[in-house]
Write a protein that holds these residues in place. Structure first.
Motif, PDB file in Angstrom:
ATOM      1  N   PHE A   6       1.109  -0.963  -0.333  1.00 38.58           N
ATOM      2  CA  PHE A   6       0.403  -0.092   0.154  1.00 38.58           C
ATOM      3  C   PHE A   6       1.023   1.465  -0.220  1.00 38.58           C
ATOM      4  N   VAL A   7       0.349   2.425  -0.316  1.00 42.47           N
ATOM      5  CA  VAL A   7       0.978   3.591  -0.060  1.00 42.47           C
ATOM      6  C   VAL A   7      -0.860   4.275   0.910  1.00 42.47           C
ATOM      7  N   TRP A   8       0.293   5.516   1.535  1.00 41.87           N
ATOM      8  CA  TRP A   8      -1.033   5.920   3.017  1.00 41.87           C
ATOM      9  C   TRP A   8      -0.421   7.613   3.050  1.00 41.87           C
ATOM     10  N   LYS A   9      -0.981   9.118   2.122  1.00 41.98           N
ATOM     11  CA  LYS A   9      -0.607   8.997   1.887  1.00 41.98           C
ATOM     12  C   LYS A   9      -1.157  10.191   2.621  1.00 41.98           C
ATOM     13  N   TRP A  10      -0.921  11.914   3.137  1.00 46.60           N
ATOM     14  CA  TRP A  10      -1.305  12.670   3.492  1.00 46.60           C
ATOM     15  C   TRP A  10      -0.687  13.662   3.697  1.00 46.60           C
ATOM     16  N   ASP A  11      -1.132  15.795   3.739  1.00 45.50           N
ATOM     17  CA  ASP A  11      -0.302  16.263   4.261  1.00 45.50           C
ATOM     18  C   ASP A  11      -0.652  17.010   5.889  1.00 45.50           C
ATOM     19  N   SER A  66       3.969  17.354   3.199  1.00 48.84           N
ATOM     20  CA  SER A  66       3.676  15.844   2.493  1.00 48.84           C
ATOM     21  C   SER A  66       4.312  14.780   2.554  1.00 48.84           C
ATOM     22  N   VAL A  67       3.779  13.911   3.819  1.00 49.00           N
ATOM     23  CA  VAL A  67       4.044  12.257   3.732  1.00 49.00           C
ATOM     24  C   VAL A  67       3.371  11.586   3.060  1.00 49.00           C
ATOM     25  N   ALA A  68       4.284  10.688   3.206  1.00 51.28           N
ATOM     26  CA  ALA A  68       4.137   9.387   2.220  1.00 51.28           C
ATOM     27  C   ALA A  68       4.304   7.805   2.746  1.00 51.28           C
ATOM     28  N   ILE A  69       3.662   7.233   3.041  1.00 50.20           N
ATOM     29  CA  ILE A  69       4.446   5.952   3.601  1.00 50.20           C
ATOM     30  C   ILE A  69       3.920   4.538   2.711  1.00 50.20           C
ATOM     31  N   ALA A  70       5.507   4.279   2.271  1.00 56.13           N
ATOM     32  CA  ALA A  70       4.745   3.192   1.716  1.00 56.13           C
ATOM     33  C   ALA A  70       5.194   1.099   1.616  1.00 56.13           C
ATOM     34  N   PHE A  71       4.554   0.425   1.336  1.00 56.80           N
ATOM     35  CA  PHE A  71       5.319  -0.624   2.120  1.00 56.80           C
ATOM     36  C   PHE A  71       5.091  -1.464   0.762  1.00 56.80           C
ATOM     37  N   TYR A  72       5.674  -2.298   0.412  1.00 54.92           N
ATOM     38  CA  TYR A  72       5.803  -3.180  -1.421  1.00 54.92           C
ATOM     39  C   TYR A  72       6.381  -4.893  -0.461  1.00 54.92           C
ATOM     40  N   ASP A  73       6.276  -5.804  -0.920  1.00 53.11           N
ATOM     41  CA  ASP A  73       6.532  -6.814  -0.690  1.00 53.11           C
ATOM     42  C   ASP A  73       7.798  -6.758   1.110  1.00 53.11           C
ATOM     43  N   ASN A  74       9.242  -6.159   0.863  1.00 49.79           N
ATOM     44  CA  ASN A  74       9.939  -6.311   2.366  1.00 49.79           C
ATOM     45  C   ASN A  74       9.565  -4.778   2.677  1.00 49.79           C
ATOM     46  N   ALA A  75      10.243  -3.865   1.959  1.00 50.67           N
ATOM     47  CA  ALA A  75       9.943  -2.776   2.356  1.00 50.67           C
ATOM     48  C   ALA A  75       9.370  -1.515   2.956  1.00 50.67           C
ATOM     49  N   LEU A  76       9.760  -0.882   3.331  1.00 55.41           N
ATOM     50  CA  LEU A  76       8.774   0.276   4.546  1.00 55.41           C
ATOM     51  C   LEU A  76       9.237   1.274   4.156  1.00 55.41           C
ATOM     52  N   GLU A  77       8.463   2.177   3.472  1.00 60.60           N
ATOM     53  CA  GLU A  77       9.400   3.537   3.498  1.00 60.60           C
ATOM     54  C   GLU A  77       8.572   5.072   3.597  1.00 60.60           C
ATOM     55  N   PHE A  78       9.133   5.818   4.025  1.00 58.48           N
ATOM     56  CA  PHE A  78       8.783   7.180   4.818  1.00 58.48           C
ATOM     57  C   PHE A  78       9.229   7.982   4.029  1.00 58.48           C
ATOM     58  N   TYR A  79       8.503   8.820   3.038  1.00 59.56           N
ATOM     59  CA  TYR A  79       8.238   9.913   1.963  1.00 59.56           C
ATOM     60  C   TYR A  79       8.008  10.882   2.722  1.00 59.56           C
ATOM     61  N   ILE A  80       8.912  12.100   3.077  1.00 63.16           N
ATOM     62  CA  ILE A  80       9.044  13.379   3.052  1.00 63.16           C
ATOM     63  C   ILE A  80       9.215  14.468   1.985  1.00 63.16           C
ATOM     64  N   ASN A  81       7.461  15.064   1.697  1.00 58.93           N
ATOM     65  CA  ASN A  81       7.433  15.758   0.339  1.00 58.93           C
ATOM     66  C   ASN A  81       7.962  15.202  -0.856  1.00 58.93           C
ATOM     67  N   GLU A  82       7.356  13.842  -0.830  1.00 53.11           N
ATOM     68  CA  GLU A  82       8.248  13.515  -1.683  1.00 53.11           C
ATOM     69  C   GLU A  82       9.194  13.197  -2.010  1.00 53.11           C
ATOM     70  N   GLU A  83      10.020  13.141  -0.755  1.00 55.34           N
ATOM     71  CA  GLU A  83      11.522  12.555  -1.133  1.00 55.34           C
ATOM     72  C   GLU A  83      11.957  11.415  -0.063  1.00 55.34           C
ATOM     73  N   LEU A  84      12.037  10.304  -0.167  1.00 55.08           N
ATOM     74  CA  LEU A  84      12.493   9.036   0.049  1.00 55.08           C
ATOM     75  C   LEU A  84      13.014   9.600   1.584  1.00 55.08           C
ATOM     76  N   GLU A 119      -3.958   0.650  -2.610  1.00 54.56           N
ATOM     77  CA  GLU A 119      -3.053  -0.322  -2.799  1.00 54.56           C
ATOM     78  C   GLU A 119      -2.165  -0.881  -3.532  1.00 54.56           C
ATOM     79  N   LEU A 120      -0.179  -1.458  -3.854  1.00 61.45           N
ATOM     80  CA  LEU A 120       0.436  -1.002  -4.668  1.00 61.45           C
ATOM     81  C   LEU A 120       0.237  -2.754  -5.089  1.00 61.45           C
ATOM     82  N   THR A 121       0.421  -2.348  -6.515  1.00 60.96           N
ATOM     83  CA  THR A 121       0.256  -3.944  -7.441  1.00 60.96           C
ATOM     84  C   THR A 121       2.752  -3.522  -8.220  1.00 60.96           C
ATOM     85  N   GLU A 122       2.968  -2.695  -7.640  1.00 57.24           N
ATOM     86  CA  GLU A 122       4.127  -1.901  -8.072  1.00 57.24           C
ATOM     87  C   GLU A 122       5.198  -1.565  -6.764  1.00 57.24           C
ATOM     88  N   PRO A 123       6.056  -1.441  -6.976  1.00 59.22           N
ATOM     89  CA  PRO A 123       7.107   0.044  -5.439  1.00 59.22           C
ATOM     90  C   PRO A 123       6.237   0.884  -6.222  1.00 59.22           C
TER      91      PRO A 123
END
Length: 134
Positions: A6-11, A66-84, A119-123
């Motif tokens: 998934f990816v979960w985004k909000w400001d 701007s915040v985004a949290i993405a999980f795909y397979d075994n990686a959990l990533e936290f983005y700030i203003n669209e940058e990892l 929900e995500l189907t790719e990273p």
């Protein structure tokens, strides 16, 4: 609802600790502690009282973010203003579970806008920025 990839985004404009529970199921979860006041962003793989893996990076910002949290397979990533900003590549990933957000103190305040969960189907990759010239 349970989410897998998934990816979960909000400001947000937040000056309080914010806890995000990712893939919470039974006694397992990823816990993200988001502390804009300088403590930083910490991602923890937690099973009961035991921390299996973690990642951390400092953060000090009291502006709209701007915040985004993405999980795909075994990686959990936290983005700030669209940058990892910080990521956890988990050798023993928690494949799915519920998502939850909560604050640490009664009366804590945060402004949240434009929230979406997909929900995500790719990273996940943040949207491409196209530069134009006049």
């Amino acid at each position: 609802k349970e989410f897998g990839n998934f990816v979960w985004k909000w400001d947000t404009y937040n000056d309080n600790d914010l806890f995000l529970h990712i893939h919470e199921k039974d006694d397992r979860k990823y816990l993200i502690r988001f502390q804009p006041g300088g403590e930083g962003i910490q991602i923890i793989h937690q099973e009961g009282p035991e921390h299996k893996a973690s990642a951390y990076r400092g953060f000090n910002n009291f502006e709209w973010t701007s915040v985004a949290i993405a999980f795909y397979d075994n990686a959990l990533e936290f983005y700030i203003n669209e940058e990892l900003y910080v990521a956890l590549d988990d050798p023993e990933p928690i494949p799915s579970g519920e998502l939850m957000m909560h604050f640490t103190e009664p009366g804590a305040k945060a402004s949240i806008d434009n929230m979406v969960i997909c929900e995500l189907t790719e990273p996940y990759g943040p949207p491409a920025t196209v530069e134009t010239t006049d």
